[in-house]
Motif scaffolding. Structure first.
Motif, mmCIF file in Angstrom:
data_model
loop_
_atom_site.group_PDB
_atom_site.id
_atom_site.type_symbol
_atom_site.label_atom_id
_atom_site.label_comp_id
_atom_site.label_asym_id
_atom_site.label_seq_id
_atom_site.Cartn_x
_atom_site.Cartn_y
_atom_site.Cartn_z
ATOM 1 N N PRO A 1 0.785 -1.246 0.000
ATOM 2 C CA PRO A 1 0.000 0.000 0.000
ATOM 3 C C PRO A 1 0.810 1.286 0.000
ATOM 4 N N HIS A 2 2.124 1.185 0.143
ATOM 5 C CA HIS A 2 2.932 2.399 0.240
ATOM 6 C C HIS A 2 3.974 2.447 -0.881
ATOM 7 N N THR A 3 4.982 3.318 -0.709
ATOM 8 C CA THR A 3 5.984 3.565 -1.744
ATOM 9 C C THR A 3 7.155 2.592 -1.606
ATOM 10 N N VAL A 4 7.670 2.149 -2.753
ATOM 11 C CA VAL A 4 8.789 1.198 -2.770
ATOM 12 C C VAL A 4 9.847 1.686 -3.757
ATOM 13 N N ILE A 5 11.105 1.612 -3.350
ATOM 14 C CA ILE A 5 12.236 1.749 -4.278
ATOM 15 C C ILE A 5 13.025 0.455 -4.198
ATOM 16 N N ILE A 6 13.138 -0.243 -5.315
ATOM 17 C CA ILE A 6 13.804 -1.543 -5.331
ATOM 18 C C ILE A 6 14.943 -1.532 -6.344
ATOM 19 N N VAL A 7 16.136 -1.843 -5.870
ATOM 20 C CA VAL A 7 17.285 -2.046 -6.754
ATOM 21 C C VAL A 7 17.284 -3.516 -7.150
ATOM 22 N N SER A 8 17.214 -3.776 -8.432
ATOM 23 C CA SER A 8 17.177 -5.164 -8.888
ATOM 24 C C SER A 8 17.722 -5.258 -10.300
ATOM 25 N N HIS A 9 18.322 -6.424 -10.598
ATOM 26 C CA HIS A 9 18.752 -6.737 -11.958
ATOM 27 C C HIS A 9 17.878 -7.841 -12.549
ATOM 28 N N ASP A 10 16.760 -8.128 -11.871
ATOM 29 C CA ASP A 10 15.821 -9.139 -12.346
ATOM 30 C C ASP A 10 14.824 -8.469 -13.286
#
Length: 636
Positions: free
Chosen positions: A195-204
């Protein structure tokens, strides 16, 4: 939610951000992408204010009162249960419940209970159990102590804790590195509904395409934000480059026209004023620069020139494991032919690595037969790179050892350069290489053997997206057979045309594709949480029990405990060694984080860290073996 304005930051003389700006609104799911080493993890540290740099931090503003959450490190090995650790991650709920046990003021007690209702505190255990089991824990694991789990599983518990606490801004740095394909699929669905904000570092790439609403790219010291997943950003980048190329072509044509006029009429008095005017126009024109695409060093896997007849490898009625009483897979009947491209699927702990180690002859068969041609060469990539590399040696040392003894130094350096190591990097010691560089070295060394079969166990954990694509091209060009274990769906789908499923002590071909398996996992393969607020044990049918002498039972139990006491002392000794080594490792990591270390000090610390890590692993194994033997002895 988050505003980044004109961010400037450098590490020593190396700039990472130069006037970078971006604005992230509440509720966005943002995938942060970019090459390894560009500064993605540093940006997350700046947001968390872990880096002391007033100039950089003043350029980053978080909404007032917003709660920030991230995975700092793995859960510590303690006597707390996994469920208790995850519940404690919601600090407000934890503090309110503790206060409710000691509060005496009726008004304050009422406030506490109203707030507990507001934050849905009474369903917390069910929600925590759902997160834990989504990440692969079993129902019985919830009551186990954290010290009973390996580091990888404690890292999963840390991820579960931050997901359960539901911060306003959730920061995740490569979370799928610690998950299997099933756990990654569950996380993807969870983030979609978050329900909130996400910052995701990913190489997938598949994860970035499926669960983010926006992509923020870190390139050329700038941040570029666009709506959509990774593929949408690729299209936007291509469109921008095409637009810049078109604009520069028009500008070049206009410059040529103006320059021609100046060259033609500069010497004529009647046209001197117009010529001078065009000179000023040329001077005022700002060149349109097109960002250069960063080059990715390709992977290559040359195969042997000889052609091998099928089958290349056969396992018949094989039992695989680690010795007597530790069989993992039974009655394995599998065949591998030339040009086979097989992805091995199954949850962590089922035996995928055991299977490929047995195929690669890193583990002997406990029973059954393994048939391979005499000329077969197998290239094996271990998911634990340090198993295959020698601490204290350089890149060039490893390359030199893999080449004939009479190979000249220039040729050795040329081979290392082909793997992607510059003139300066070839003399770097193994412990100072990044994860991605270790992967490149291992794959390069494996390729030098010209294998007929490639076995890759999680090769992409430290590779960026461009390097993963280069690996796909190399695997598709390879002439031999490929066995692949990976949580990267994009890599598996792009290279494999068959699946082997490892599950419940068996390994066999899987008839469906990855999409079918994904549906199976999300629908039924994960154990479901108990709907009650607390995990319950399964009900068992009660049967009449013969009356026994309780005094005799106590006497027998006492004798068993006395006989097994050496095992208990061994387990306690291993636990003490584990606690001591873990504390020492923490101090070494703190020292490594200090910026004023000399090169020799850093090297000594890295060697010490390797020794402590080995001590911890051995202590964990000793404790587990002794504990299990003790439990078996007293319960026999």
């Amino acid at each position: 939610m988050l505003t980044i304005s004109d961010l400037d930051y450098r590490i020593e003389a190396r700039p990472l951000f130069d006037g970078a700006s971006a604005q992230i609104a509440s509720g966005w799911k943002v995938g942060l992408v970019g090459r390894n080493g560009t500064g993605k993890s540093t940006l997350l540290r700046l947001i968390r204010e872990e880096v002391e740099n007033p100039t950089a931090q003043s350029a980053i503003r978080l909404s007032q009162g917003a709660k920030l959450g991230w995975v700092a490190q793995e859960v510590a090995p303690t006597d707390e249960t996994i469920l208790e650790v995850v519940l404690a991650a919601d600090t407000e709920r934890h503090a309110l419940i503790q206060e409710s046990e000691t509060a005496t003021d009726p008004d304050r007690i009422a406030e506490i209970h109203m707030r507990l209702v507001d934050i849905d505190a009474w369903s917390a255990e069910a929600r925590a159990a759902e997160v834990l089991m989504g990440l692969g824990f079993k129902h019985a694991d919830l009551a186990r102590k954290t010290k009973e789990f390996s580091g990888g599983w404690r890292m999963r518990a840390a991820i579960a804790g931050v997901l359960f606490s539901q911060p306003d801004l959730l920061l995740l740095d490569e979370p799928t590195n610690y998950l299997d394909l099933e756990g990654a699929a569950w996380l993807e669905g969870y983030l979609k509904k978050y329900p909130h904000t996400v910052i995701i570092v990913s190489h997938d790439r598949e994860l970035l395409n499926r669960c983010v609403t926006h992509t923020m790219a870190l390139e050329h010291l700038k941040l570029t934000l666009c709506a959509g997943g990774y593929d949408a950003w690729l299209r936007l980048r291509a469109e921008r480059v095409a637009q810049l190329e078109s604009q520069r072509a028009k500008q070049d044509a206009e410059k040529a026209h103006l320059q021609a006029f100046v060259d033609r009429f500069r010497a004529k008095a009647s046209k001197a004023r117009q010529a001078q005017s065009r000179v000023k126009m040329l001077e005022k024109m700002q060149d349109i620069s097109i960002p250069l695409a960063e080059r990715t060093v390709p992977f290559t896997f040359p195969s042997g020139e000889e052609k091998l007849s099928p089958p290349m490898l056969v396992l018949e009625d094989a039992v695989l494991g680690y010795g007597e009483g530790a069989d993992i897979l039974r009655k394995v009947d599998l065949r591998l032919d030339p040009d086979d491209r097989i992805a091995i699927i199954g949850t962590n702990g089922q035996g995928k690595t055991t299977l490929v180690k047995s195929i690669a002859e890193r583990l002997p068969l406990m029973a059954g037969t393994r048939k391979v041609p005499k000329a077969i060469r197998i290239g094996y990539f271990s998911q634990d790179q340090m198993d295959e590399l020698t601490m204290g040696e350089t890149v060039l040392d490893h390359v030199r050892r893999a080449l004939p003894s009479d190979t000249k130094v220039a040729q050795q350096r040329a081979v290392a350069a082909a793997m992607g190591f510059s003139h300066e990097k070839v003399d770097t010691k193994i412990e100072k290489l990044s994860g991605g560089e270790k992967v490149r070295l291992l794959l390069g060394l494996m390729a030098m053997e010209k294998p007929n079969i490639l076995i890759l166990d999680e090769p992409t954990s430290h590779l960026d997206i461009d390097s993963r694509e280069a690996l796909i091209y190399a695997l598709n060009d390879f002439k031999g057979a490929v066995l692949l274990i990976t949580h990267d769906v994009f890599l598996a789908e792009a290279t494999a045309d068959q699946l082997w499923l490892v599950k419940d002590g068996a390994a066999k071909p899987y008839a469906g594709d990855l999409a079918d398996y994904r549906k199976l996992v999300l629908q039924a393969d994960r154990e479901k949480p108990d709907p009650a607020t607390k995990p319950k044990t399964a009900a068992v049918e009660t049967k009449p029990v013969a009356k026994v002498d309780k005094a005799e039972q106590r006497r027998l139990a006492s004798e068993k405990r006395k006989a097994a006491s050496p095992l208990k002392r061994k387990a306690e000794d291993a636990e003490k060694r584990l606690t001591k080594a873990t504390a020492a490792l923490k101090k070494v990591d703190e020292s490594l984080a200090q910026p004023d270390q000399s090169s020799d000090q850093m090297q000594a610390l890295m060697v010490k860290r390797g020794e402590l890590t080995a001590t911890i692993e051995q202590a964990e194994m000793d404790w587990l073996e002794a504990s299990e033997a003790y439990e078996t002895a007293i319960n026999a």
